[in-house]
Design an enzyme around this catalytic site. Structure first.
Site, short mmCIF file in Angstrom:
data_model
loop_
_atom_site.label_atom_id
_atom_site.label_comp_id
_atom_site.label_asym_id
_atom_site.label_seq_id
_atom_site.Cartn_x
_atom_site.Cartn_y
_atom_site.Cartn_z
N HIS A 62 -5.22 -0.95 -1.15
CA HIS A 62 -4.12 -0.33 -0.35
C HIS A 62 -4.30 1.24 -0.24
CE1 HIS A 62 -1.93 1.46 -4.13
NE2 HIS A 62 -2.36 0.84 -4.92
N ASP A 164 -5.49 5.38 -7.67
CA ASP A 164 -4.49 4.43 -7.21
C ASP A 164 -4.24 4.52 -5.96
OD1 ASP A 164 -2.87 2.07 -7.16
OD2 ASP A 164 -1.43 2.87 -8.77
N GLU A 194 2.01 -0.99 -0.59
CA GLU A 194 1.62 -1.57 -1.67
C GLU A 194 2.75 -1.08 -2.77
OE1 GLU A 194 -0.23 -2.48 -5.67
OE2 GLU A 194 0.21 -0.58 -4.61
N GLU A 195 2.86 0.25 -2.87
CA GLU A 195 3.42 0.87 -4.02
C GLU A 195 4.97 0.55 -3.87
OE1 GLU A 195 2.25 2.15 -6.48
OE2 GLU A 195 0.19 3.07 -6.11
N ASP A 217 -8.12 -2.92 -6.62
CA ASP A 217 -6.93 -1.96 -7.01
C ASP A 217 -7.59 -1.55 -8.35
OD1 ASP A 217 -4.57 -0.46 -7.44
OD2 ASP A 217 -3.41 -2.11 -6.53
N HIS A 304 -0.64 6.39 -12.21
CA HIS A 304 0.39 7.20 -11.52
C HIS A 304 0.48 8.67 -12.20
CE1 HIS A 304 2.61 3.50 -9.77
NE2 HIS A 304 1.12 3.60 -9.50
#
Length: 330
Positions: A62, A164, A194-195, A217, A304
């Site tokens: 992603h 990410d 995706e998130e 990922d 994140h």
């Protein structure tokens, strides 16, 4: 391929969930020499096709990131915001951010906040405006901001915002470069949103209807200070072959094939089990009548947060394993 330079190129783009077009354009320029066809679908997925007569394999990484969306402009010019994807208040104090139009600012904690119970409602973005009128001339409600932190190297470790999942986008590019003669029908998909719920992968997989799906990922690690063993992989241990996460239990046939290819080709590998979090595999494996699905993951610390960390050797191992699966007779 220069991994750091490519990460810098991708992270210079504005690409939170739902607004990935700049990242897609950068990836299109980088990947076009290695593919037969390229297209974008209605969800904003970027799909490269390398034609073959064998089984249809879809690789997905992603290209969207988490971010902030402005919800309110205070009278003194400060910006209130909501999350786009998985933002956590405790990770954000004093983080620099930038908006699509180039405006920059910093995430701050209001003085009345309780540090023991910090919430996103306790945070605001300061863009240096003197009042609401000046702020509104710079940024609008609905505008999004992303981390504006550095990309750099510390020994064998690479540190960057949005590993990410920009590092997996780099890995797919590296795998495309490495491919030799291949009879399989290959789709390299850079997915959107995706998130916020694996949305792009869902439509891309439906349209492609692959025989096999591999989600690429990052994955959590078990080697941070005070680890509670919610993940199984470690930095420097090689490509992490996905077994299970909260979105998927990978097909045993795919897991076994990836393990065999890693052993056969001398690719460092480890198992990837995480107790929380998911990947595009969650959307791919339930598409139509089902897809034989697995995952190749990059162990990543501090997911994140504004600065995530991976190991260069793991990145290279992931690219080699993906190329091996793409070329294999399966």
């Amino acid at each position: 391929m220069d991994i750091l330079k490519t990460l810098q190129t991708l992270n210079a783009c504005h690409g939170p969930s739902g607004d990935e077009a700049e990242v897609a354009s950068a990836l299109e320029k980088l990947a076009m020499p290695f593919a037969d066809e390229c297209r974008r679908d209605a969800m904003g997925n970027l799909i490269f096709h390398k034609k073959g007569n064998g089984p249809k394999i879809m690789f997905a990484a992603h290209m969207d990131s988490i971010g902030c969306m402005v919800t309110h402009i205070e009278k003194d010019g400060f910006l209130r915001f909501c999350k786009v994807g998985g933002l956590h208040a405790g990770d954000l104090s004093a983080t620099p951010v930038r908006f699509k139009n180039g405006v920059r600012g910093v995430i701050c904690v209001q003085k009345s906040a309780d540090p023991k119970d910090l919430r996103l409602d306790d945070l605001y973005i300061d863009i240096g405006a003197h009042d609401a009128e000046e702020a509104a001339a710079m940024v609008q409600v609905g505008d999004t901001a992303v981390y504006d932190t550095a990309v750099y190297r510390a020994g064998d470790r690479l540190i960057s915002p949005y590993m990410d999942d920009r590092i997996a986008c780099v890995i797919l590019l590296m795998a495309l470069e490495q491919l030799q003669q291949c009879s399989n029908d290959l789709y390299f998909v850079f997915t959107s949103q995706e998130e916020v719920g694996l949305r792009g992968a869902k439509t891309a997989a439906y349209g492609i209807d692959p025989d096999y799906g591999i989600a690429v990922d990052v994955t959590g690690t078990d080697d941070e200070m005070g680890s509670k063993h919610t993940a199984s992989s470690k930095l420097g241990g090689g490509a992490a072959i996905k077994v299970m996460d909260s979105s998927v239990i990978c097909h045993p046939q795919v897991v076994s094939r990836l393990k065999h290819l890693a052993a056969e080709r001398g690719i460092p590998a480890q198992m990837d089990i995480i107790q929380a979090g998911g990947t595009d595999a969650g959307a791919i494996h339930t598409t139509r009548i089902g897809v034989l699905t697995g995952g190749v993951s990059v162990p990543c610390r501090y997911i994140h947060t504004p600065q995530e960390m991976v190991d260069r050797g793991d990145v290279e191992a992931c690219a080699r394993l993906i190329a091996a699966f793409a070329e294999a007779q399966i």
